[in-house]
Design a protein around this motif. Structure first.
Motif, PDB file in Angstrom:
ATOM      1  N   MET A 103      39.383  43.730  44.734  1.00 40.35           N
ATOM      2  CA  MET A 103      40.227  42.665  44.184  1.00 40.35           C
ATOM      3  C   MET A 103      40.756  41.766  45.302  1.00 40.35           C
ATOM      4  N   GLY A 134      33.612  38.667  36.416  1.00 34.50           N
ATOM      5  CA  GLY A 134      34.906  39.196  36.864  1.00 34.50           C
ATOM      6  C   GLY A 134      34.948  39.336  38.377  1.00 34.50           C
ATOM      7  N   LYS A 135      36.099  39.768  38.867  1.00 32.50           N
ATOM      8  CA  LYS A 135      36.352  39.839  40.318  1.00 32.50           C
ATOM      9  C   LYS A 135      35.329  40.682  41.082  1.00 32.50           C
ATOM     10  N   ASP A 136      34.979  41.857  40.511  1.00 35.01           N
ATOM     11  CA  ASP A 136      34.104  42.784  41.240  1.00 35.01           C
ATOM     12  C   ASP A 136      32.674  42.250  41.317  1.00 35.01           C
ATOM     13  N   ILE A 156      40.211  37.716  46.119  1.00 33.36           N
ATOM     14  CA  ILE A 156      41.347  36.792  46.300  1.00 33.36           C
ATOM     15  C   ILE A 156      41.217  36.068  47.641  1.00 33.36           C
ATOM     16  N   ILE A 206      39.375  35.809  36.709  1.00 31.51           N
ATOM     17  CA  ILE A 206      40.564  36.064  35.887  1.00 31.51           C
ATOM     18  C   ILE A 206      41.094  37.449  36.249  1.00 31.51           C
ATOM     19  N   HIS A 207      42.367  37.515  36.629  1.00 33.76           N
ATOM     20  CA  HIS A 207      42.923  38.804  37.027  1.00 33.76           C
ATOM     21  C   HIS A 207      43.651  39.494  35.882  1.00 33.76           C
ATOM     22  N   THR A 208      42.944  39.607  34.769  1.00 32.37           N
ATOM     23  CA  THR A 208      43.466  40.403  33.648  1.00 32.37           C
ATOM     24  C   THR A 208      42.341  41.324  33.177  1.00 32.37           C
ATOM     25  N   PRO A 209      42.710  42.530  32.776  1.00 32.05           N
ATOM     26  CA  PRO A 209      41.661  43.471  32.354  1.00 32.05           C
ATOM     27  C   PRO A 209      41.135  43.168  30.964  1.00 32.05           C
TER      28      PRO A 209
END
Lengths: 299, 67
Positions: free
Chosen positions: A210, A55-57, A214, A221-224
């Protein structure tokens, strides 16, 4: 709004500054490195496991750790596959791509291997908020994985929002003992079975993390998680973001208050660590929470 | 003025703004500045004290925990 460094248009205005894209990226990396230095999170030559969900983090964390520590330290990525169809399978593909790009080896550990069930199965058979069972298993497997790869530290991408939420949740639940185990260097008891956890993003917000992903073109993927946002944590999270918007610096102040309480408390007092009679890993009780849950799911 | 929005949860929609400010837009979405990133079609990232470009199409990225 203009960047406080160069007067170009700002892309963000937070407690950490009002900055354009380039200066924000610089500031983000320097705050991460300052946190590592201040709390002595990574020493030269240590093996660092990065808990990486894809994920993003965690991809942002892997990016910075591999950029600054690859030459002086051994870096390995560990991923916990909860078994959430349509979500974790996708992020794991991204995780593999980025590990390859940064030249970092990875290992995957799954709930299915440990308990015989995926998280999707668990939500079908177990009542209550999914995050509580998921948290127990994830924490256990991250420590197990880090031990197996012989890591000296395990780095997680917990950020200022996560930590502020933890502090407030512990205060509301009157659980000071749990609260003082928080901080950049987690865990207060030295034990061979615990791999110390480090949080280099402790003073960076979720929004900043986040935005960093970007601006660096990290294709996360920017969905939780589909099970996220339920219950107590979801409520606290929304309230803390509201506080931060109204009173800039609220999250940082919550964490600084916790750190002051932690400093002035005898953190080792009264805590006796046993070994779980089933898995042998450290546990306050005779049977650790993860083994209790595994037995519950297998019966 | 009316501004077009995109988002992974609600898809596409248009929102009318009386002041044209980012702050008003965020409030209309029932969000706050700490929980959203707004990116225009040319990659412009909006901050809360700005005005929205009238012809812009804005990607609304909600900040979430985890990952």
């Amino acid at each position: 709004m203009e960047c406080e460094v160069c007067n170009l248009p700002a892309v963000v205005s937070t407690n950490n500054g009002t900055l354009c894209g380039e200066h924000f990226k610089e500031r983000f990396e320097s705050i991460t490195l300052e946190t590592i230095k201040k709390y002595k999170l990574i020493k030269r030559g240590e093996t660092v496991a990065v808990a990486n969900s894809g994920g993003k983090d965690s991809l942002s964390l892997l990016y910075i750790i591999s950029k600054y520590f690859r030459k002086s330290n051994k870096i390995i990525s560990i991923t916990i596959d909860e078994g959430i169809k349509g979500y974790r399978d996708k992020t794991m593909e991204i995780m593999k791509e980025y590990c390859k790009r940064y030249g970092v080896d990875y290992k995957i550990y799954s709930y299915k291997d440990f308990t015989g069930k995926t998280m999707d199965d668990i939500t079908g058979v177990r009542k209550g908020i999914p995050c509580s069972a998921c948290g127990v298993l994830r924490r256990y497997l991250i420590n197990y994985a880090a031990s197996e790869v012989k890591a000296d530290k395990v780095a997680t991408a917990h950020n200022m929002d996560d930590e502020a939420e933890n502090v407030v949740m512990n205060l509301v639940q009157n659980d000071l003992e749990k609260m003082i185990r928080l901080g950049a260097y987690s865990g207060i008891v030295k034990d061979g079975g615990f791999v110390p956890r480090i949080k280099p993003f402790l003073f960076l917000s979720e929004k900043e993390t986040m935005l960093f992903s970007i601006l660096n073109g990290i294709n996360a993927i920017h969905t939780p998680c589909p099970y996220a946002g339920f219950g107590f944590r979801g409520l606290i999270s929304r309230k803390i973001k509201q506080f931060e918007t109204e009173f800039k610096g609220s999250k940082r102040n919550i964490i600084e208050s916790m750190l002051k309480i932690k400093e002035s408390t005898d953190t080792k007092k009264g805590i006796k660590i046993n070994r779980c009679i089933h898995c042998g890993f450290p546990s306050i009780n005779e049977v650790c929470e993860a083994c209790k849950l595994r037995m519950e799911l297998q019966n | 003025m009316e501004v077009k929005l995109k988002n992974v949860n609600f898809g596409e929609k248009a929102v009318s703004l009386s002041s044209g400010s980012v702050k008003e837009l965020i409030e209309k979405l029932d969000l706050n500045d700490d929980s959203v990133i707004l990116i225009g079609k040319n990659g412009r990232i909006y901050t809360k004290d700005e005005k929205v470009d009238e012809k812009d199409e804005i990607n609304v990225i909600e900040v979430f925990s985890g990952g």
